[in-house]
Design an enzyme around this catalytic site. Structure first.
Site, short mmCIF file in Angstrom:
data_model
loop_
_atom_site.label_atom_id
_atom_site.label_comp_id
_atom_site.label_asym_id
_atom_site.label_seq_id
_atom_site.Cartn_x
_atom_site.Cartn_y
_atom_site.Cartn_z
N LYS A 1 0.84 -1.21 0.00
CA LYS A 1 0.00 0.00 0.00
C LYS A 1 0.87 1.25 0.00
O LYS A 1 0.54 2.26 -0.65
CB LYS A 1 -0.94 -0.01 1.21
CG LYS A 1 -1.82 1.24 1.33
CD LYS A 1 -2.84 1.31 0.21
CE LYS A 1 -3.68 2.56 0.09
NZ LYS A 1 -3.81 3.51 1.10
N GLU B 1 0.90 6.92 -6.43
CA GLU B 1 -0.21 7.92 -6.42
C GLU B 1 0.36 9.35 -6.37
O GLU B 1 -0.09 10.23 -7.12
CB GLU B 1 -1.05 7.61 -5.18
CG GLU B 1 -2.23 8.49 -4.89
CD GLU B 1 -2.90 8.02 -3.57
OE1 GLU B 1 -3.42 6.90 -3.51
OE2 GLU B 1 -2.88 8.78 -2.59
O1 LIG Z 1 -4.36 5.99 1.12
C1 LIG Z 1 -4.83 6.93 0.55
C2 LIG Z 1 -5.24 6.85 -0.87
O2 LIG Z 1 -4.77 5.72 -1.49
C3 LIG Z 1 -4.90 8.22 1.29
O3 LIG Z 1 -5.92 9.01 0.82
C4 LIG Z 1 -3.55 8.77 1.21
O4 LIG Z 1 -2.78 8.15 2.20
C5 LIG Z 1 -3.41 10.22 1.40
O5 LIG Z 1 -2.02 10.38 1.57
P1 LIG Z 1 -1.35 11.77 1.64
O6 LIG Z 1 -2.10 12.53 2.71
O7 LIG Z 1 0.07 11.50 2.02
O8 LIG Z 1 -1.52 12.39 0.28
#
Ligand SMILES: O=C(CO)[C@H](O)[C@H](O)COP(=O)(O)O
Length: 292
Positions: free
Chosen positions: A164, A171
């Site tokens: 993850k 992401e």
């Molecule tokens: O797990 C998620 C999506 O997959 C969360 O929305 C993510 O962890 C948000 O992360 P960050 O605040 O570091 O952008």
């Protein structure tokens, strides 16, 4: 199947609903009495039949540790705890050991799907011993998206959260790439309608994706994002990805740059660029901009 669910926020609350829709019995506990099914965590444990399964869905770090410590004292031999929060994968071994000392199993589950998961399902990346993972399969099946993908038993304890974490690193970099392309398109005079360029990319292109669809949603709400400030927080997963890359000597320039772009977004002015400006001025007499 019966399951306890601790943490009924944006993710946990919707997961309770999705599990109930699939016919599972869920007893939820949250510190907010307005959403909690029971007044105390001990009531949740008391209402479950053994061997119990309790899914923890609270913020990573201190809050998760606190819940796991409490569950270690409340649960019995052969019960199992699932940590579905965005915990750092290195915490999982510690949690597994703490619970194993009392004969309680531990499974880590990376959960992706955000607020859309209730309807679309949650992608699950799971780590832990086969025995416990198999026992929880009906719960995983109810939470995961319909269709062949969206679930993996990635490996031993920690593997789910590691997978993850890498997912979230990707992401970061994908969002940064869309954002950079969007800024460049907005900058030039030759492109009249950037939102429609983004919309056109949603079908048939190499770069179509759910994040692109969400970018179009955001531009439909606020075409030039004028209502937003260019400021982005981070919750740790990007940092942990970069740290894991350093530990393993794996080059991650795109993910690292996207993390650093968030840090830069929090500065009113750039101290380091003041130094660059000062040095250019020192060696070449190049002009600097002075504060008003
Ligand atoms: O797990 C998620 C999506 O997959 C969360 O929305 C993510 O962890 C948000 O992360 P960050 O605040 O570091 O952008």
């Amino acid at each position: 199947m019966q399951i306890g669910l601790v943490g009924l926020g944006k993710m946990g609350g919707n997961m309770r609903e999705r599990l109930r829709r699939a016919g599972h019995t869920v007893i939820g506990f949250d510190t907010n009495p307005a959403v909690s099914d029971v007044p105390h965590l001990s009531d949740l444990v008391d209402q479950l039949e053994g061997p119990r399964a309790v899914w923890v869905m609270v913020p990573a770090g201190g809050p998760t540790q606190e819940v796991i410590d409490r569950l270690a004292s409340l649960l019995k031999h052969d019960d199992v705890v699932v940590d579905g929060g965005n915990s750092r994968w290195t915490d999982d071994e510690k949690h597994a050991k703490e619970l194993a000392a009392r004969g309680i199993g531990f499974v880590d589950a990376g959960v992706s799907g955000g607020v859309w998961g209730l309807e679309h399902g949650y992608a699950l990346m799971v780590g832990g011993e086969k025995e416990y993972v198999e026992r929880l399969k009906p719960i995983f099946d109810a939470l995961k998206p319909d269709g062949p993908y969206g679930y993996v038993h990635a490996g031993k304890v920690g593997a789910g959260h590691f997978a993850k974490m890498v997912h979230n690193g990707i992401e970061y970099a994908m969002m940064q790439a869309y954002a950079e392309g969007w800024e460049l398109l907005e900058k030039v005079d030759s492109v009249d309608n950037v939102r429609e360029v983004f919309r056109s990319w949603q079908d048939g292109t190499v770069i179509r994706s759910w994040l692109l669809d969400l970018a179009v949603n955001a531009l439909d709400d606020d075409e030039h994002l004028r209502q937003l400030r260019g400021y982005a927080e981070d919750s740790g997963e990007g940092r942990w990805t970069v740290e894991a890359a350093i530990d393993n000597a794996v080059p991650l320039p795109a993910i690292t740059a996207s993390l650093f772009a968030r840090f830069a977004s929090r500065q009113e002015d750039s101290p380091q660029m003041k130094m660059v400006a000062a040095l250019r001025n020192q060696f070449g007499g190049h002009a600097v901009e002075k504060k008003a």
